[in-house]
Design a protein around this motif. Sequence first.
Motif, PDB file in Angstrom:
ATOM      1  N   PHE A 170       2.644   9.553  -1.056  1.00 36.37           N
ATOM      2  CA  PHE A 170       2.919   9.846  -2.459  1.00 36.37           C
ATOM      3  C   PHE A 170       2.143  11.090  -2.861  1.00 36.37           C
ATOM      4  CE2 PHE A 170       1.792   5.172  -2.183  1.00 36.37           C
ATOM      5  CZ  PHE A 170       3.011   4.817  -1.650  1.00 36.37           C
ATOM      6  N   ALA A 174       5.462  -3.799  -1.803  1.00 34.76           N
ATOM      7  CA  ALA A 174       6.193  -3.331  -2.978  1.00 34.76           C
ATOM      8  C   ALA A 174       6.398  -4.499  -3.928  1.00 34.76           C
ATOM      9  CB  ALA A 174       7.547  -2.748  -2.577  1.00 34.76           C
ATOM     10  N   VAL A 175       6.795  -5.639  -3.363  1.00 35.05           N
ATOM     11  CA  VAL A 175       6.993  -6.846  -4.169  1.00 35.05           C
ATOM     12  C   VAL A 175       5.664  -7.311  -4.741  1.00 35.05           C
ATOM     13  CG1 VAL A 175       7.730  -9.249  -4.087  1.00 35.05           C
ATOM     14  CG2 VAL A 175       9.025  -7.503  -2.843  1.00 35.05           C
ATOM     15  N   ASN A 192       7.957   1.999  -8.775  1.00 37.49           N
ATOM     16  CA  ASN A 192       7.296   1.303  -7.677  1.00 37.49           C
ATOM     17  C   ASN A 192       7.379   2.151  -6.402  1.00 37.49           C
ATOM     18  OD1 ASN A 192       6.944  -0.471  -5.370  1.00 37.49           O
ATOM     19  ND2 ASN A 192       6.968  -2.141  -6.847  1.00 37.49           N
ATOM     20  N   GLU A 193       6.243   2.698  -6.018  1.00 38.33           N
ATOM     21  CA  GLU A 193       6.217   3.673  -4.938  1.00 38.33           C
ATOM     22  C   GLU A 193       6.708   3.110  -3.608  1.00 38.33           C
ATOM     23  OE1 GLU A 193       3.736   2.986  -6.961  1.00 38.33           O
ATOM     24  OE2 GLU A 193       2.886   4.807  -7.832  1.00 38.33           O
ATOM     25  N   LEU A 194       6.197   1.933  -3.272  1.00 41.64           N
ATOM     26  CA  LEU A 194       6.552   1.390  -1.957  1.00 41.64           C
ATOM     27  C   LEU A 194       8.031   1.036  -1.881  1.00 41.64           C
ATOM     28  CD1 LEU A 194       3.468  -0.860  -1.154  1.00 41.64           C
ATOM     29  CD2 LEU A 194       4.091   1.299  -0.090  1.00 41.64           C
ATOM     30  N   ALA A 195       8.584   0.582  -2.981  1.00 39.88           N
ATOM     31  CA  ALA A 195      10.008   0.248  -2.975  1.00 39.88           C
ATOM     32  C   ALA A 195      10.820   1.502  -2.652  1.00 39.88           C
ATOM     33  CB  ALA A 195      10.415  -0.329  -4.332  1.00 39.88           C
ATOM     34  N   LEU A 249      -2.418   2.619  -4.158  1.00 40.09           N
ATOM     35  CA  LEU A 249      -1.817   1.713  -5.133  1.00 40.09           C
ATOM     36  C   LEU A 249      -2.855   0.781  -5.735  1.00 40.09           C
ATOM     37  CD1 LEU A 249       1.492   1.025  -3.245  1.00 40.09           C
ATOM     38  CD2 LEU A 249       1.196   2.328  -5.350  1.00 40.09           C
ATOM     39  N   VAL A 303      11.884  -6.325  -7.021  1.00 42.22           N
ATOM     40  CA  VAL A 303      11.063  -5.410  -7.816  1.00 42.22           C
ATOM     41  C   VAL A 303      11.728  -5.135  -9.165  1.00 42.22           C
ATOM     42  CG1 VAL A 303      10.317  -2.994  -7.945  1.00 42.22           C
ATOM     43  CG2 VAL A 303       9.854  -4.346  -5.886  1.00 42.22           C
ATOM     44  N   PHE A 354       2.920  -5.638  -5.445  1.00 40.98           N
ATOM     45  CA  PHE A 354       2.387  -4.809  -6.537  1.00 40.98           C
ATOM     46  C   PHE A 354       3.186  -5.005  -7.829  1.00 40.98           C
ATOM     47  CE2 PHE A 354       0.054  -2.425  -3.250  1.00 40.98           C
ATOM     48  CZ  PHE A 354      -1.179  -2.393  -3.872  1.00 40.98           C
ATOM     49  N   GLU A 355       4.480  -5.234  -7.684  1.00 38.10           N
ATOM     50  CA  GLU A 355       5.254  -5.488  -8.894  1.00 38.10           C
ATOM     51  C   GLU A 355       4.857  -6.835  -9.494  1.00 38.10           C
ATOM     52  OE1 GLU A 355       7.217  -2.754  -9.600  1.00 38.10           O
ATOM     53  OE2 GLU A 355       7.244  -3.653 -11.593  1.00 38.10           O
TER      54      GLU A 355
END
Lengths: 1019, 142
Positions: free
Chosen positions: B49, A300-301, B76-79, A340, A254, A303-304
Motif C-alpha cells: 500500500f 481482510a475480513v 479495505n486494503e487487503l480485500a 493495518l 467485507v 480487519f473489517e
Amino acid sequence: MALSGMRGLSVFISDIRNCQNKEQERLRVDKELGNIRTRFKNEKGLTPYEKKKYVWKMLYIFMLGYDVDFGHMEAVSLISAPKYPEKQVGYIVTSSLLNENHDFLRLAINTVRNDIIGRNETFQCLALTMVGNIGGREFAESLAPDVQKLLMSSSCRPLVRKKAALCLLRLYRKNPDVVNVDGWTDRMAQLLDERDLGVLTSSMSLFVALVSNNHEAYWNCLPKCVKILERLARNQDVPQEYTYYGIPSPWLQVKTMRALQYFPTIEDPNARRTLFEVLQRILMGTDVVKNVNKNNASHAVLFEALALVMHLDAEKEMLSQCVALLGKFIAVREPNIRYLGLENMTRMLMVADVQDIIKRHQAQIITSLKDPDISIRRRALDLLFGMCDVSNAKDIVEELLQYLSTAEFAMREELSLKAAILAEKFAPDLSWYVDVILQLIDKAGDFISDDIWFRVVQFVTNNEDLQPYAAAKARVYLDKPAIHETMVKVSAYILGEFGHLLARRPGCSPKEIFSIIHEKHPAVSASTVPILLSTYAKILMHTQPPDPELQKQIWAIFKKYESCIEVEIQQRAVEYFALSKNGEALMDILAEMPKFPERKSALIKKAEDTEADTAEQSAIKLRAQQLSQMSNALVVTDQRPANGNPPVSQLSLPKLPSSVTGSDDHNSANQISQENGILTEVDSQSPAEDLLGDILSPLAIEGPPSSTVHPQPNTYSGLEGTEAEVRAIVPAEEQANSVQPIGNTEERFHALCLKDSGVLYEDPFIQIGIKAEWRAHHGRLVLFLGNKNTSPLVSVQAILLPPSHLKMELSLVPETIPPRAQVQCPLEVVNLSPSRDVAVLDFSYMFGNDVVNVKLRLPTVLNKFLHPITVSAEEFFPQWRSLSGPPLKLQEVVRGVKPLPLLEMANLFNSYRLTICPGLDPNPNNLVASTTFFSETTRAMLCLIRIETDPADRTQLRMTVASGDPTLTFELKEFIKEQLVSIPTTHVPAQAPPPPPVAQPASAPAGMIDPGAMLAGLL
Amino acid sequence: MIRFILLQNRQGKTRLAKYYVPLEDSEKHKVEYEVHRLVVNRDPKFTNFVEFRTHKIIYRRYAGLFFSLCVDITDNELAYLECIHLFVEILDHFFSNVCELDLVFNFHKVYLILDEFILAGELQETSKRAIIERMGELEKLE
C-alpha cells in the motif's frame, strides 16, 4: 506467441515493440495515425472489420501516451453499429478514451437507451457496462428507470442484473435522486434476499452507497445484512466457486460488514446476538497461515470485523480483544499487517476510549516511525499524532523532532505540521512550545508554512511572561552561521517587539541586536525585507536616549529602500524614515503590538480541513463525529464548528450568532476592519486571508492600538427592518388603557410558566387567577375572574387566540361579573405538535365608560408538556448516538448568555422539567439533561440535551439538543435558548401592557437578534 | 471504490489503464507516470500500500508487471489486494499461463475480462468460473 486475432493490429504492436527508442516509436505511431486519419476520411472504402481494427489501434496508441482525440467520434459511432463485434469495440474503446464530460457521449445516449431496453442481452450488457463506467448526470436522468427495471426483472439473467446494480450505483453517485421512487427501499431489501452471489456482491456495493447517505431509510435491510454475513461466515450454502482459498467470498463479507457500520446501532436483540457471535468467531478464529493469499483474505475480513466491533461499541470485553489483536499486529514483521494494525489503532482512537491501553505500545510505534517503508512511517506518524496527550507530548514531539532531521522530503511538511500542532495543543509550558517551534524552523525551515511562525508570534505577543524568553531564544539562533529565512523572519519580528526586554544582557544592546539581524539582510528575499524594516524602526524607537550612530545606520537603510521597486518595501521605508524623524510620534505609533484576539489555531483547523476524497462517507468519521458531539469540551482553542459552519472568529464578534448556515458569510462579506491603522478588506469567507490580515498588518505602521472591528451597521439595519415587519403584524390598536395593571404582568406570566397556579393579571377592578393541571399532552386550566369592585363589570369578553399547535376550548365566559364575585372558566388544552408559540387571551370589560382591553399570554408554554425523566448512562448514550446530526440533533453556540453559576443553571433546567442527569458527562463544566415531551403527533418523545459551558467565559455555551422529531428538536432548542439568554426580569416597565405576542413567540432578546429564530418565528 | 486500475511493466509502459473517475487525458498520463514512479522502486519487503495524493494505491507485482489499484483511503486494503490476485488468476486461466506478451497482443481481451470483473469501480463478480464462462460466450459471438 499469442496473437490478437487481428493481423494488422498484431503487426502494428510488433512494430512498436521492435522500435529501438522513443523516437522510432513516435515515427511509427505518427505513420499509423496518418494512415488511420486518411482511412477514416474516406469512410466509403472502410469495412466494419477495418473500422474495428483501427479503433483498437487507436486505443493502443492512446495507452502509449499519444493523443488520439481525432478518433473519439469514430469510436462513439461504432456504438450504433448493428453487429456485435463492432458495437463491442465501440463501447469498450469509448469508455476507455472518453469520460463523462465529453460532449460526444451525448450523441450515443439514444443508442445506449435502445440497447438497454432492447431484447438483445449482449447489447444490454455492453450498454450497462459503458454507462456504469463513464455515465454522467445526463445518463442518470434519462436512463435510471430503465436500469432499475433490469435490476429488478425476474426474466433477466444474473449476468445482466449484476451489471444493472452497479450501473445504478454509478448513476446514483451522479444524481442521488435516481432512487427517489416509491417503494425503492422495499426493492433494495428484496435485492438483499438474492441467492446468486454475483448479483448479491454487486447489490451490496450499491447498498453501501445508499446506506452511507441515509441509513434511516434502510432499517429494514439491517437484519438481512446480518443474515448474509452469518451465511458467509458459517459457510452455509456458499457455492465452491464463491470461496476464495477456502474463505466464503471475503469481498462480500467485507462489503456487508461495511454496510453494517453505517447503522448507528443494532437494536434488535436477535440480530445483535447473531452478529456478535459471528464477529467473535472472526476475531478468535483468524489464524496466520502460510499461504499469502489466504492469509490476506482472512485478514481482510478480520480487519473489517474489527472496524465493525469498534463501531458497535461492543461489550468492553470484545473491544479489549480488538486492542489486544492490534497490539499484536503492530509488532509483527509482515509489513501489510503491521501497517493495518497501526492504521486501525489510529481509527480506534477516534471512536473508543483506549488511549491508555494504546500508550503502552508507544515504544513499538516509535520503532515503526523508523521503518524503511514510508507507508508504515506515515501510519506510525498518524498514530503518534492521534495518541498524543499532555502526558506523552514531550516524548512524542521530541521523537518527531529527531526524526525530522533524517526524514525524506515527502514527509517533512506533514511531520513538521503535526509536531507544531502537538506542541501547541499539549505544551506543558509555553517556553517548551517556543523551543519546539524554533527547533522546527531551524531543522526544516523549508517545510514550515507561514501559519506556524505566525502562530508562535501570536502566542508570544499574548503572553508577557514568554516575551523575554522568546527574545533570548531568538537572539541565540541568530548567532548560528547559516539560518533559514523563516528563522530570520521570526527572530527579527520577536526581537523587534521584545528585544528591548533583553537590553541588560550581554550582546543584547539595541546596536548589537540590530547588527546581528542586519548581518542576515543581504541574503534574504523581498518578502522578509519589510519585516526587517519594521524591526529596525522598532529598535530605533526603543533606543532611548537615541543613539545617533545607530540612527544614521538605520536611516541609511530606509533611504536606500525609498526607491525600491517593491511597493510594500518602498512604502515602509519612506514612512518609517519620516516617522523616525519625528521622535514623539514614533513612540506612539511603534508601541508594542496589542494582543491578538484568541482564536482557533489555523494549524489545527488546517489539519481538520484536509478532507479525504472518498466515494462513500467514512463510517469511522461519521462515528467519530457523533462521539465528539458527546464528549468534546468547549475549549476555545479546540472548538469544532457547530453544524459545519466555519467557526466564528473573534475578529468578527459583532457578527450575530446564527443558526442558519452560511448567513454569517454574507453578513460580513464586505466588512471592513480597521486594524492598527491600516484599513484591510477582510474577506471573511477565506480564513487564510483573515489570518494574514491579522498578522501582517501589524508589521506596517501601527496606529493607536484599536484593533476593534466596527460593527456592520447594515446588518443591524437589515434586521431592524425585519423586526419592524414583525411588529407590524401585531394588531396595532393598543388602546391607551386608562386602567393600569397592578404588579408586573410580564413577571406574573413568567412565574406561571414555572408554577401551576397564581395570578395572571390584576388591576384595580379585576383579578384573573389561573390554576392548571397538566397530563401528558392534555392540560386543564381554570381561569378565576374576580371582580374586586362593588359594582358589576359588564361587557366582559374573553377571546382565545390559540396558536396552531394547540387545540383549546374555553367554556363560556359570562358577560357580567357581579360585584365581589368570582367566576370560574375552565379551559381545555390539547397539544398537537411541538411549538414555542403561546396562546393569547384577548380580555376586555367595561368599567364606566372606559373599555379596558388587555392581551394576556397564557402559560401554555412548551415546558408544560414536558415530563421530567431521569435516564441512566446505559439509556442515554445509545439514544444520543442514534440521533445523529441535523435535523434530529441540533447544535448551536449560544452567546450573550446571562452568566449563571453551573448549579443555578442546573436548577433552572430542573425547574423547566428538564431533568439534569449528573455524572453522564465527564466534564464538570457540562450539563446533560433529559425530558419527555408530549404532543398528539409526537406522542411521548424522549429529548436529550447537552450544555457545554466555558468556565472562562460564562456568557457563551454550546448547546446540543436531540429528539426523534426535527420540529421538536428545533423548538426545544430555541426554547431553552430563550430561557438562557433572558432570564425573566423586569426589563419591561411595570406599567406597560404585556407585548402582544401573537406573531412574536416569547419575545426574548435572543429571538430578536437571532436571524434563525426570527425566521422561524416568521415562518 | 476503485478510482482507476493500471497495469504497467517495470519500464513504465502501460499495458492497461481503466479509469472509473473522469480525468482529462493529460491527467491520465501524469497519473500513470507518477504511479509507476511510486511503486517501481519499492522494496518487495515493503507493504503493498502506498499513499497517492488523497487516495491509496494498492499494488502487487507479478514478474515484471505491476498491477495497481487506486482506492479510497477508507477502503479495505487487503480485500483489494486479493482482488488483484483474483484478477491475475482469471487472466492466468483465460490465457493459460499468462505472460506479459499475452496481455500486450490481446490487450482488447484484457479490457473485456476486466469489464466482467469490475464495473463502476466496484467488484462485479468474484467467481472465476462465471467470468471464464462468460468470456467463452462472448468469443463465440465474434
